[in-house]
Scaffold this motif. Structure first.
Motif, PDB file in Angstrom:
ATOM      1  N   VAL A  10      44.236  36.099  37.073  1.00  0.00           N
ATOM      2  CA  VAL A  10      43.031  36.252  38.170  1.00  0.00           C
ATOM      3  C   VAL A  10      42.634  37.751  37.711  1.00  0.00           C
ATOM      4  O   VAL A  10      43.505  38.629  37.264  1.00  0.00           O
ATOM      5  N   THR A  11      41.266  38.050  38.038  1.00  0.00           N
ATOM      6  CA  THR A  11      40.721  39.452  37.380  1.00  0.00           C
ATOM      7  C   THR A  11      40.506  40.068  38.904  1.00  0.00           C
ATOM      8  O   THR A  11      40.049  39.730  39.875  1.00  0.00           O
ATOM      9  N   MET A  12      41.018  41.430  38.926  1.00  0.00           N
ATOM     10  CA  MET A  12      40.725  42.200  40.193  1.00  0.00           C
ATOM     11  C   MET A  12      39.393  42.940  39.953  1.00  0.00           C
ATOM     12  O   MET A  12      39.504  43.757  38.935  1.00  0.00           O
ATOM     13  N   ALA A  13      38.434  43.098  40.596  1.00  0.00           N
ATOM     14  CA  ALA A  13      37.304  43.841  40.803  1.00  0.00           C
ATOM     15  C   ALA A  13      37.158  44.846  41.883  1.00  0.00           C
ATOM     16  O   ALA A  13      37.781  44.260  42.952  1.00  0.00           O
ATOM     17  N   ARG A  34      42.745  34.814  48.681  1.00  0.00           N
ATOM     18  CA  ARG A  34      42.388  35.729  47.689  1.00  0.00           C
ATOM     19  C   ARG A  34      43.002  36.953  47.825  1.00  0.00           C
ATOM     20  O   ARG A  34      43.457  37.411  48.703  1.00  0.00           O
ATOM     21  N   LEU A  35      43.522  37.486  46.558  1.00  0.00           N
ATOM     22  CA  LEU A  35      44.392  38.774  46.593  1.00  0.00           C
ATOM     23  C   LEU A  35      43.592  39.848  46.594  1.00  0.00           C
ATOM     24  O   LEU A  35      42.422  40.045  46.424  1.00  0.00           O
ATOM     25  N   GLU A  36      44.017  40.751  47.313  1.00  0.00           N
ATOM     26  CA  GLU A  36      43.520  42.350  47.520  1.00  0.00           C
ATOM     27  C   GLU A  36      44.470  43.218  47.469  1.00  0.00           C
ATOM     28  O   GLU A  36      45.516  43.035  48.126  1.00  0.00           O
ATOM     29  N   ARG A  37      44.221  44.238  46.545  1.00  0.00           N
ATOM     30  CA  ARG A  37      45.057  45.221  46.474  1.00  0.00           C
ATOM     31  C   ARG A  37      44.383  46.740  46.301  1.00  0.00           C
ATOM     32  O   ARG A  37      43.180  46.764  45.924  1.00  0.00           O
ATOM     33  N   LYS A  38      45.146  47.511  46.882  1.00  0.00           N
ATOM     34  CA  LYS A  38      44.555  48.823  46.540  1.00  0.00           C
ATOM     35  C   LYS A  38      45.041  49.415  45.062  1.00  0.00           C
ATOM     36  O   LYS A  38      46.186  49.440  44.736  1.00  0.00           O
ATOM     37  N   HIS A  50      40.758  46.426  45.660  1.00  0.00           N
ATOM     38  CA  HIS A  50      40.299  45.410  44.496  1.00  0.00           C
ATOM     39  C   HIS A  50      40.692  43.877  44.957  1.00  0.00           C
ATOM     40  O   HIS A  50      41.554  43.729  45.446  1.00  0.00           O
ATOM     41  N   LYS A  51      39.638  43.406  44.630  1.00  0.00           N
ATOM     42  CA  LYS A  51      39.689  42.104  45.066  1.00  0.00           C
ATOM     43  C   LYS A  51      39.617  41.000  43.691  1.00  0.00           C
ATOM     44  O   LYS A  51      38.969  41.195  42.854  1.00  0.00           O
ATOM     45  N   GLU A  52      40.102  39.987  44.226  1.00  0.00           N
ATOM     46  CA  GLU A  52      40.302  39.026  43.102  1.00  0.00           C
ATOM     47  C   GLU A  52      38.848  38.198  42.952  1.00  0.00           C
ATOM     48  O   GLU A  52      38.048  37.989  43.954  1.00  0.00           O
TER      49      GLU A  52
END
Ligand code: ZN
Length: 54
Positions: A10-13, A34-38, A50-52
């Motif tokens: 997955v790409t984090m934007a 959907r992934l979400e990361r700081k 950052h979201k997938e």
């Protein structure tokens, strides 16, 4: 190789500037949403969420 294919790339934007800063893999069985990361965005020069992306 007989390996189970349940990890997907997955790409984090960045949520602010929409730039794609990171790629990572996730376990599809663990993380169906959907992934979400700081993460640190080098363009915003701060931590943003950052979201997938697809
Ligand atoms: Zn950014």
């Amino acid at each position: 190789m007989a390996k189970k294919e349940n990890r997907v790339l997955v790409t984090m934007a960045c949520g602010d500037c929409k730039r794609r800063n990171y790629t990572t893999t996730k376990n599809r069985q663990h993380t169906s949403a959907r992934l979400e990361r700081k993460k640190y965005c080098r363009w915003c020069r701060r931590h943003t969420s950052h979201k997938e992306t697809r």
